[in-house]
Design an enzyme around this catalytic site. Sequence first.
Site, PDB file in Angstrom:
ATOM      1  N   TRP A 141       0.801  -1.219   0.000  1.00  0.00           N
ATOM      2  CA  TRP A 141       0.000   0.000   0.000  1.00  0.00           C
ATOM      3  C   TRP A 141       0.841   1.280   0.000  1.00  0.00           C
ATOM      4  O   TRP A 141       0.325   2.361  -0.279  1.00  0.00           O
ATOM      5  CB  TRP A 141      -0.904   0.043   1.258  1.00  0.00           C
ATOM      6  CG  TRP A 141      -0.134  -0.277   2.499  1.00  0.00           C
ATOM      7  CD1 TRP A 141       0.014  -1.509   3.063  1.00  0.00           C
ATOM      8  CD2 TRP A 141       0.648   0.622   3.284  1.00  0.00           C
ATOM      9  NE1 TRP A 141       0.849  -1.440   4.152  1.00  0.00           N
ATOM     10  CE2 TRP A 141       1.251  -0.138   4.309  1.00  0.00           C
ATOM     11  CE3 TRP A 141       0.913   2.007   3.226  1.00  0.00           C
ATOM     12  CZ2 TRP A 141       2.101   0.427   5.270  1.00  0.00           C
ATOM     13  CZ3 TRP A 141       1.754   2.559   4.174  1.00  0.00           C
ATOM     14  CH2 TRP A 141       2.334   1.779   5.178  1.00  0.00           C
ATOM     15  N   ASN A 142       2.130   1.161   0.341  1.00  0.00           N
ATOM     16  CA  ASN A 142       2.852   2.403   0.676  1.00  0.00           C
ATOM     17  C   ASN A 142       3.210   3.271  -0.534  1.00  0.00           C
ATOM     18  O   ASN A 142       3.281   4.493  -0.412  1.00  0.00           O
ATOM     19  CB  ASN A 142       4.101   2.088   1.517  1.00  0.00           C
ATOM     20  CG  ASN A 142       5.056   1.153   0.829  1.00  0.00           C
ATOM     21  OD1 ASN A 142       4.679   0.394  -0.065  1.00  0.00           O
ATOM     22  ND2 ASN A 142       6.305   1.192   1.230  1.00  0.00           N
ATOM     23  N   LYS A 165      -3.720  -7.595  -7.420  1.00  0.00           N
ATOM     24  CA  LYS A 165      -4.342  -7.472  -6.102  1.00  0.00           C
ATOM     25  C   LYS A 165      -3.699  -6.324  -5.346  1.00  0.00           C
ATOM     26  O   LYS A 165      -2.597  -6.427  -4.824  1.00  0.00           O
ATOM     27  CB  LYS A 165      -4.204  -8.752  -5.277  1.00  0.00           C
ATOM     28  CG  LYS A 165      -5.215  -8.713  -4.120  1.00  0.00           C
ATOM     29  CD  LYS A 165      -4.918  -9.637  -3.000  1.00  0.00           C
ATOM     30  CE  LYS A 165      -4.318  -9.015  -1.779  1.00  0.00           C
ATOM     31  NZ  LYS A 165      -4.856  -7.751  -1.307  1.00  0.00           N
ATOM     32  N   PRO A 166      -4.391  -5.180  -5.301  1.00  0.00           N
ATOM     33  CA  PRO A 166      -3.833  -4.079  -4.508  1.00  0.00           C
ATOM     34  C   PRO A 166      -3.901  -4.449  -3.035  1.00  0.00           C
ATOM     35  O   PRO A 166      -4.664  -5.341  -2.637  1.00  0.00           O
ATOM     36  CB  PRO A 166      -4.789  -2.915  -4.816  1.00  0.00           C
ATOM     37  CG  PRO A 166      -6.059  -3.536  -5.276  1.00  0.00           C
ATOM     38  CD  PRO A 166      -5.719  -4.876  -5.860  1.00  0.00           C
ATOM     39  N   SER A 217       5.778  -7.569   2.973  1.00  0.00           N
ATOM     40  CA  SER A 217       6.681  -7.867   4.086  1.00  0.00           C
ATOM     41  C   SER A 217       7.396  -9.207   3.882  1.00  0.00           C
ATOM     42  O   SER A 217       6.940 -10.061   3.104  1.00  0.00           O
ATOM     43  CB  SER A 217       5.866  -7.918   5.384  1.00  0.00           C
ATOM     44  OG  SER A 217       4.897  -8.948   5.272  1.00  0.00           O
ATOM     45  N   GLU A 238       9.598  -8.527  -3.586  1.00  0.00           N
ATOM     46  CA  GLU A 238      10.228  -7.257  -3.180  1.00  0.00           C
ATOM     47  C   GLU A 238       9.773  -7.018  -1.754  1.00  0.00           C
ATOM     48  O   GLU A 238       8.616  -6.682  -1.509  1.00  0.00           O
ATOM     49  CB  GLU A 238       9.793  -6.132  -4.103  1.00  0.00           C
ATOM     50  CG  GLU A 238      10.225  -6.398  -5.527  1.00  0.00           C
ATOM     51  CD  GLU A 238      10.301  -5.149  -6.381  1.00  0.00           C
ATOM     52  OE1 GLU A 238       9.570  -4.200  -6.104  1.00  0.00           O
ATOM     53  OE2 GLU A 238      11.100  -5.154  -7.330  1.00  0.00           O
ATOM     54  N   CYS A 272       9.990   1.169   1.684  1.00  0.00           N
ATOM     55  CA  CYS A 272      10.825  -0.023   1.849  1.00  0.00           C
ATOM     56  C   CYS A 272      12.276   0.390   1.990  1.00  0.00           C
ATOM     57  O   CYS A 272      13.044  -0.241   2.708  1.00  0.00           O
ATOM     58  CB  CYS A 272      10.653  -0.945   0.655  1.00  0.00           C
ATOM     59  SG  CYS A 272      10.898  -0.136  -0.919  1.00  0.00           S
ATOM     60  N   GLU A 369      12.318  -4.312  11.016  1.00  0.00           N
ATOM     61  CA  GLU A 369      11.789  -3.198  10.225  1.00  0.00           C
ATOM     62  C   GLU A 369      10.827  -2.368  11.088  1.00  0.00           C
ATOM     63  O   GLU A 369       9.928  -2.907  11.726  1.00  0.00           O
ATOM     64  CB  GLU A 369      11.069  -3.728   8.981  1.00  0.00           C
ATOM     65  CG  GLU A 369      10.736  -2.611   8.001  1.00  0.00           C
ATOM     66  CD  GLU A 369      10.128  -3.113   6.694  1.00  0.00           C
ATOM     67  OE1 GLU A 369       9.332  -4.068   6.732  1.00  0.00           O
ATOM     68  OE2 GLU A 369      10.453  -2.531   5.639  1.00  0.00           O
TER      69      GLU A 369
HETATM   70  P1  NAD Z   1       2.028  -7.272   3.578  1.00  0.00           P
HETATM   71  O1  NAD Z   1       3.026  -8.375   3.458  1.00  0.00           O
HETATM   72  O2  NAD Z   1       1.233  -7.202   4.819  1.00  0.00           O
HETATM   73  O3  NAD Z   1       0.955  -7.355   2.383  1.00  0.00           O
HETATM   74  C1  NAD Z   1       1.337  -7.282   1.035  1.00  0.00           C
HETATM   75  C2  NAD Z   1       0.247  -7.875   0.162  1.00  0.00           C
HETATM   76  O4  NAD Z   1       0.168  -9.277   0.395  1.00  0.00           O
HETATM   77  C3  NAD Z   1      -1.145  -7.320   0.425  1.00  0.00           C
HETATM   78  O5  NAD Z   1      -1.790  -7.108  -0.808  1.00  0.00           O
HETATM   79  C4  NAD Z   1      -1.821  -8.433   1.216  1.00  0.00           C
HETATM   80  O6  NAD Z   1      -3.219  -8.462   1.103  1.00  0.00           O
HETATM   81  C5  NAD Z   1      -1.196  -9.669   0.571  1.00  0.00           C
HETATM   82  N1  NAD Z   1      -1.207 -10.899   1.378  1.00  0.00           N
HETATM   83  C6  NAD Z   1      -1.180 -11.013   2.734  1.00  0.00           C
HETATM   84  N2  NAD Z   1      -1.136 -12.317   3.077  1.00  0.00           N
HETATM   85  C7  NAD Z   1      -1.148 -13.049   1.924  1.00  0.00           C
HETATM   86  C8  NAD Z   1      -1.103 -14.448   1.620  1.00  0.00           C
HETATM   87  N3  NAD Z   1      -1.037 -15.366   2.565  1.00  0.00           N
HETATM   88  N4  NAD Z   1      -1.116 -14.818   0.329  1.00  0.00           N
HETATM   89  C9  NAD Z   1      -1.145 -13.884  -0.664  1.00  0.00           C
HETATM   90  N5  NAD Z   1      -1.186 -12.547  -0.444  1.00  0.00           N
HETATM   91  C10 NAD Z   1      -1.183 -12.130   0.840  1.00  0.00           C
HETATM   92  O7  NAD Z   1       2.824  -5.933   3.323  1.00  0.00           O
HETATM   93  P2  NAD Z   1       2.301  -4.416   3.361  1.00  0.00           P
HETATM   94  O8  NAD Z   1       2.021  -4.021   4.758  1.00  0.00           O
HETATM   95  O9  NAD Z   1       1.254  -4.210   2.350  1.00  0.00           O
HETATM   96  O10 NAD Z   1       3.593  -3.635   2.855  1.00  0.00           O
HETATM   97  C11 NAD Z   1       4.622  -3.227   3.693  1.00  0.00           C
HETATM   98  C12 NAD Z   1       5.853  -4.070   3.454  1.00  0.00           C
HETATM   99  O11 NAD Z   1       6.188  -4.044   2.068  1.00  0.00           O
HETATM  100  C13 NAD Z   1       7.064  -3.547   4.179  1.00  0.00           C
HETATM  101  O12 NAD Z   1       7.787  -4.617   4.708  1.00  0.00           O
HETATM  102  C14 NAD Z   1       7.851  -2.840   3.071  1.00  0.00           C
HETATM  103  O13 NAD Z   1       9.219  -2.709   3.326  1.00  0.00           O
HETATM  104  C15 NAD Z   1       7.572  -3.750   1.917  1.00  0.00           C
HETATM  105  N6  NAD Z   1       7.796  -3.070   0.645  1.00  0.00           N
HETATM  106  C16 NAD Z   1       8.854  -3.460  -0.116  1.00  0.00           C
HETATM  107  C17 NAD Z   1       9.132  -2.812  -1.304  1.00  0.00           C
HETATM  108  C18 NAD Z   1      10.304  -3.206  -2.169  1.00  0.00           C
HETATM  109  O14 NAD Z   1      10.370  -2.725  -3.291  1.00  0.00           O
HETATM  110  N7  NAD Z   1      11.236  -4.036  -1.713  1.00  0.00           N
HETATM  111  C19 NAD Z   1       8.306  -1.748  -1.712  1.00  0.00           C
HETATM  112  C20 NAD Z   1       7.222  -1.374  -0.915  1.00  0.00           C
HETATM  113  C21 NAD Z   1       6.980  -2.056   0.273  1.00  0.00           C
END
Ligand code: NAD
Length: 466
Positions: A141-142, A165-166, A217, A238, A272, A369
Amino acid sequence: MADLLSIINPATEALIKEISVDDRAAVAEKYVRARQAQPAWSALPLADRIQPILRLRALLIERVDLLAALLTSEIGKPITQARSEILAVPGRIDFFVENAANVLAPERVYCEPAEARPGMGTLEEVIGYDPLGVIANISAWNYPYFVGGNVFIPALLLGNAVLYKPSEFATLTGGAIADLLHESGIPEDVFIPVIGLGLTGAALLDQPIDGVFFTGSYATGQKIAVASAPKLIRTQLELGGKDPAYVCADAAVAVAAAGLADGAFYNNGQSCCAIERIYVHTDVYDEFLEVFMATVQGFELGDPTDPQTYLGPVSRKPQLAVLADQVADALAKGATLRCGGERMDRPGWYFAPTVLTEVNHSMTVMQEETFGPVIGIQRVASDEEAVALMQDTPYGLTAAVYGTDRERAVGILSQLKTGSAYWNCCDRVSPRLPWSGRGHSGLGATLSVAGVSTFLNPRGWHLRVD
Ligand code: NAD
């Protein structure tokens, strides 16, 4: 009846909207539509796939006010930062469009003359490139425009269908992105939003997709890797970071302090590649801290819809407890609180910008993190100590060194396992450079030519031509 997802404004805690979530049957139906639509999409001449992407480019610029306001309403990102994110996408589109033809072009790599194998004729060897097929893009989402756009734009250009899937925290923006793409001319079955929480993401992974491109994450990334492993499909992750910066004794201290304060607090630390830990050589520590504190205290905090605001609320309520726990853990283990340290006494999910010093690696704030407006600053006595501390986490997204000597900085950065390395800058992404992580920060790369061709499979053509 379908489950409902509540969209809450982090700045006011008001309910914006309730949206139906896709259940397993809906996800499966969307998959079938994408699978049926993909061959015709990939059969189009590249120019016909570029056209809608260029229309998307124009619409992003034309509608930036509306789109930024929507993003700000659901994740609390300050409006100027929301605008900047959206207005940076056209530059990325330009890069993807410029490189699409190159990465798709077949390469004739060898021609075996007829006399080499008498009676066998002339044989040509050609490398061709096929789209992966139907891919899942499960997003965070960020920075929904950045992290989603790095995947779905090149994927579509190269002939893939995308099930997008957003994040549940950026669902309205996800819907707006889908509407923009469809209005631009991408067929509705070639780019399909899939709406919901983790369960919906898991249902998407259960479909016979050809690749999964995930941003989120480490904890969820591991689940994605496990779910996709039996399918043997392209899997890119990522993930998060615990990105360190080191300020050398010879650094331009004021520039470093101002740059690192921005790197730590931009988007409320919810990047991130946000600076998550700072190590400062003891010779310049006091001067650094003075400028750093002045910079942080100068940040305008408040209503994210106000163009003057630099710091808004955090985007997710549960993160408030994570931040409070990291601060409490650090203080219990001897850290000094220079400012902030707690949730603010006002409506909305505001956490006061927090600076901790006298920190060490027994504290979670220097290990896990943070993803919020909290930073630890640690004094070090040498480059060697800085290197040892910088590599003391399982993450490896980015690292930064501030100092006047390029060779010294590159020498330090080369010892670290990270996907990006910054000298006298930080928290920066370029479409021309690969975006990737090492260790718990991920697998594979987006951006750069490598991050475009990742949406293709190479095929070896052995062609007897006479
Ligand atoms: P998150 O892992 O909670 O969720 C990410 C996505 O995964 C969401 O769309 C969520 O609905 C989905 N999801 C959750 N459980 C799932 C499952 N079991 N199967 C399939 N999909 C599932 O992460 P977040 O809170 O949305 O994002 C923050 C994290 O993303 C931080 O750790 C940040 O550092 C990282 N991030 C990394 C980058 C990069 O380029 N490396 C960029 C942006 C954010």
